[in-house]
Design a protein around this motif. Structure first.
Motif, short mmCIF file in Angstrom:
data_model
loop_
_atom_site.label_atom_id
_atom_site.label_comp_id
_atom_site.label_asym_id
_atom_site.label_seq_id
_atom_site.Cartn_x
_atom_site.Cartn_y
_atom_site.Cartn_z
N ALA A 54 0.82 -1.22 0.00
CA ALA A 54 0.00 0.00 0.00
C ALA A 54 0.85 1.26 0.00
CB ALA A 54 -0.94 -0.01 1.20
N VAL A 78 0.97 6.69 -2.30
CA VAL A 78 -0.05 5.87 -1.64
C VAL A 78 -1.42 6.05 -2.30
CG1 VAL A 78 -1.27 5.48 0.55
CG2 VAL A 78 1.19 5.96 0.56
N ASP A 79 -1.79 7.31 -2.53
CA ASP A 79 -3.11 7.56 -3.10
C ASP A 79 -3.20 7.13 -4.57
OD1 ASP A 79 -1.34 9.95 -2.76
OD2 ASP A 79 -2.70 10.82 -4.23
N ALA A 82 -4.02 3.49 -4.63
CA ALA A 82 -5.44 3.25 -4.36
C ALA A 82 -6.26 3.55 -5.60
CB ALA A 82 -5.90 4.10 -3.18
N ARG A 83 -5.91 4.62 -6.29
CA ARG A 83 -6.66 4.98 -7.49
C ARG A 83 -6.40 4.00 -8.64
NH1 ARG A 83 -5.16 10.23 -5.77
NH2 ARG A 83 -3.69 10.52 -7.48
N PHE A 87 -6.60 -1.88 -2.74
CA PHE A 87 -7.27 -1.55 -1.49
C PHE A 87 -6.65 -2.34 -0.36
CE2 PHE A 87 -10.51 -2.41 1.75
CZ PHE A 87 -10.90 -1.12 2.07
N LEU A 88 -6.42 -1.66 0.76
CA LEU A 88 -5.90 -2.34 1.95
C LEU A 88 -6.90 -2.19 3.08
CD1 LEU A 88 -3.71 -3.65 3.77
CD2 LEU A 88 -2.69 -1.37 4.03
N ALA A 89 -7.48 -3.31 3.50
CA ALA A 89 -8.30 -3.29 4.71
C ALA A 89 -7.34 -3.41 5.88
CB ALA A 89 -9.29 -4.45 4.71
N MET A 90 -7.29 -2.36 6.70
CA MET A 90 -6.21 -2.28 7.67
C MET A 90 -6.51 -3.07 8.94
SD MET A 90 -4.54 1.38 7.15
CE MET A 90 -4.60 2.18 5.54
N GLU A 157 -14.19 -1.22 7.29
CA GLU A 157 -13.18 -1.51 6.27
C GLU A 157 -13.79 -2.28 5.10
OE1 GLU A 157 -10.91 0.76 7.61
OE2 GLU A 157 -9.47 -0.55 6.60
N GLN A 160 -16.02 -0.30 2.87
CA GLN A 160 -15.25 0.44 1.86
C GLN A 160 -14.86 -0.47 0.70
OE1 GLN A 160 -12.03 2.86 3.73
NE2 GLN A 160 -13.07 2.30 5.61
N GLN B 345 -4.92 8.52 2.42
CA GLN B 345 -4.30 8.36 1.10
C GLN B 345 -4.53 6.96 0.55
OE1 GLN B 345 -0.20 10.36 1.92
NE2 GLN B 345 -0.58 10.46 -0.26
N ARG B 347 -7.03 5.43 0.68
CA ARG B 347 -8.38 5.43 0.11
C ARG B 347 -8.43 6.33 -1.12
NH1 ARG B 347 -7.64 1.45 2.92
NH2 ARG B 347 -9.16 0.82 4.47
N GLY B 348 -7.28 6.58 -1.68
CA GLY B 348 -7.23 7.32 -2.95
C GLY B 348 -7.23 8.82 -2.81
#
Lengths: 255, 404
Positions: A54, A78-79, A82-83, A87-90, A157, A160, B345, B347-348
């Motif tokens: 991530a 990091v972002d 994600a885009r 996805f990381l479920a923490m 999580e 999401q 971040q 989460r995009g």
């Protein structure tokens, strides 16, 4: 078919004594729709793998490559990762006080999709997903993770994961600390996401019990920063009976 | 280490003290006076000046200040009256005496005072706006009196803008049964140096909401005092500040529970960014021996967004009676949390947007407590503008380059 490809990944963590190597050459390929379970004893580096993928700033990739559908994941912020669909479920979701769940979900969805979700359908979708996860509608007005119980954090999580529709999801010990009911509800959420999208899942766990609800296609045993053994679901059954002793006992690694 | 929370003078109850250092004893013993001779120019090591840049405040320590540096303009609500009066007006000086040097120079220097009166029983239908504009660098003094006569209701907003070197007194008199909101916004231009003594007196069943918002100016030091004179009074003191590179923002409050059955709530929150940004919050609450059934709570929180900023936070609670309804304080200073940033971040959400979310969230509840929509909207806009600055600090844009 999109794949998440990890090649000879070495990762260090910064400590006071200098960088300390944690991952020592991880090789793993996950295709869309596949579910891979990573199991291993505490301290084997499972969660480091999740955080490093991530892009957590605490971890430094010292060598190796990770590509998502051919794109260099490690070159992304990091972002951006994600885009790109990760996805990381923490394991320990963080509180963000003063930011409501509703606002957070909409902001993240907008960032991931590159456009705001349609108002009419989005509200309905959020409510439906919350209902499926047995979350009180009032939840949407609470601050992100603030005062959430352990079970509520994990549901949030998975909520999401269902709403953001990632291409690859890493679940970092999502099962830890959950009672049986919560484990079932959370697992159902993951299974819904698997049915509704072609998400590839990397399921990191210490225990086998979540694998009764989420069926893995592959099981990898993680020991001392790399994969020590791989197999199908039957490997999980064997671990259930034998535990990790075989891998961490004296001479197991050097033999 | 640049991040400190000083609890050395916090006193949880009459029986024990957290700290060995108690330079001046009870807050009740602090000298207050209208006379310049009684409160000399400080050397800077006094308890009330120990966090302040005394050198920058020097011009305001001097006697004989004029008024040429500022203009005062009032736009009252229809029900509210405004007068400009001479210093001999009997209504002036009734809300307590000056408690430090800048307050006593302000009191002794002003020639004319602005008196805003909400007549008895009147309910103001709009906000009364008092604009204090800095127009020249001359060190100046100003005096404003806001009077809410019995059973009246009003909102008065004081706006400070432009460049000024100003020591100011804001007297607030809330008579029996009146409900008054006073908002003081310090949005000075760079270079401004401002000291202001707010002195409030509350009558029986009077309610005061006192809001302080500090964004701009090189040095801003506000000392709001609130004194209950009869039972049933209630004061809510809310503060919000945002300090940038080399700004000093100081808020020192004193709530004097001198009579029984009164309630006070203090909530101050601040964000800091950039090297040399310094905020000071001192909250003194005194519950005197006869102030039975007092209910008080004070809170200060600081959010440090970048390295090189310093937040001092000192709650002091002195309790001289055991017969109280409740008393507490809390103070916390935290750094911008990298784990929060990572979570958002992941989460995009891009870094800049993530920081905005966190800072907005930090202030959100407080802003809603203000209860004056016009002010809330402006505040949100000001916070956005401040965040633009912090982004340039973080991304290393040349405008905010740290000094070597």
């Amino acid at each position: 078919m999109p794949t998440l490809e990890i090649r000879d990944l070495h990762v260090s963590v910064e400590t006071k004594e200098g960088p300390k190597p944690i991952l020592r050459g991880v090789d793993l390929t996950i295709a869309s729709g596949e579910t891979h379970a990573i199991m291993g004893p505490n301290g084997s580096g499972k969660s480091t793998l999740a955080s490093a993928l991530a892009g957590h700033p605490k971890y430094t990739v010292t060598s190796g490559t990770v590509t998502l559908d051919g794109e260099d994941l490690l070159a992304m912020t990091v972002d951006e990762r994600a885009r790109a669909g990760l996805f990381l479920a923490m394991q320990y979701p963080v509180e963000v006080s003063g930011v409501s769940v509703a606002n957070f979900l909409r902001t993240a969805k907008t960032a991931i999709d590159g456009q705001a979700p349609a108002l009419r359908t989005w509200g309905k979708e959020v409510r439906g997903a919350m209902e499926n996860l047995r979350m009180d509608p009032a939840f949407a007005e609470r601050s992100v993770n603030e005062g959430f119980s352990g079970g509520e954090k994990k549901r949030h999580e998975i909520l999401q994961m269902e709403l953001f529709k990632p291409r690859f999801a890493i679940l970092d010990e999502t099962d830890s600390g959950l009672d049986v009911d919560a484990l079932r509800i959370v697992s159902e959420g993951v299974n819904r996401a698997k049915e509704n999208t072609e998400v590839g899942v990397l399921l990191i766990t210490h225990y086998t019990r979540i694998l009764r609800y989420i069926k893995p296609d592959f099981v990898h045993v993680f020991v001392d920063g790399k994969i020590a053994e791989e197999g199908g679901p039957e490997l999980a059954d064997r671990l259930e009976e034998e535990g990790y002793d075989k891998y961490v006992g004296a001479g197991a690694v050097s033999a | 280490m640049t991040l400190t929370t000083d609890h050395s003078r916090a006193v949880a109850d009459g029986a024990h003290s957290h700290g060995a250092v108690k330079p001046e004893g009870s807050r009740a013993e602090r000298r207050t006076s209208f006379s310049l001779d009684d409160i000399p120019v400080p050397h800077g090591r006094e308890e009330e000046w120990r966090f302040s840049p005394a050198d920058r405040l020097q011009p305001l320590f001097q006697a004989g200040l004029g008024a040429s540096g500022i203009t005062v303009q009032v736009t009252p609500a229809p029900e509210v009256t405004v007068e400009t009066v001479g210093r001999d007006d009997a209504r002036l000086g009734t809300a307590g005496k000056p408690g430090d040097r800048t307050a006593v120079t302000a009191w002794n220097a002003f020639e004319q005072a602005t008196v805003v009166t909400v007549p008895a029983e009147a309910v103001a239908t709009g906000v009364t706006s008092v604009r204090i504009d800095g127009v020249a660098e001359d060190a100046s003094a100003a005096h404003v009196l806001v009077r809410a006569e019995r059973h009246s209701q009003a909102v008065v907003v004081l706006d400070h803008a432009g460049d000024a070197t100003l020591t100011e007194t804001v007297e607030i008199v809330v008579e029996d049964g009146a409900h008054l909101t006073v908002v003081s916004v310090q949005d000075w231009a760079d270079g401004a140096v401002h000291a202001s003594s707010h002195r409030a007196r509350l009558g029986r069943d009077a309610k005061l909401k006192h809001v302080v918002v500090t964004f701009g100016g090189d040095v801003v030091r506000i000392t709001p005092d609130a004194e209950f004179t009869a039972t049933g009074g209630e004061v809510e003191m809310v503060g919000l500040y945002f300090a940038d590179t080399d700004q000093h923002q100081e808020h020192r409050l004193f709530v004097d529970h001198a009579v029984p059955d009164c309630r006070s709530r203090v909530t101050y929150k601040g964000a800091l960014q950039g090297s040399g940004a310094h905020t000071v919050w001192v909250g003194d609450v005194l519950i005197r021996a006869n102030a039975e059934n007092t209910d008080t709570y004070e809170l200060n929180r600081n959010l440090v967004l970048t390295d090189g900023a310093r937040a001092d936070s000192v709650p002091n609670l002195e309790i001289e009676t055991g017969e109280i309804a409740g008393a507490g304080h809390a103070s916390a200073t935290g750094r911008f949390d990298d784990e929060q940033l990572f979570y958002l971040q992941a989460r995009g959400i891009p870094e800049i947007e993530a920081r905005r979310l966190v800072v907005r969230g930090f202030f959100a509840e407080l802003i809603h407590e203000i209860g004056v929509p016009e002010v809330e909207e402006r505040l949100l806009a000001s916070i956005e503008a401040e965040l633009e600055k912090s982004m340039s600090v973080i991304t290393g844009a040349p405008a905010e380059a740290p000094t070597a």
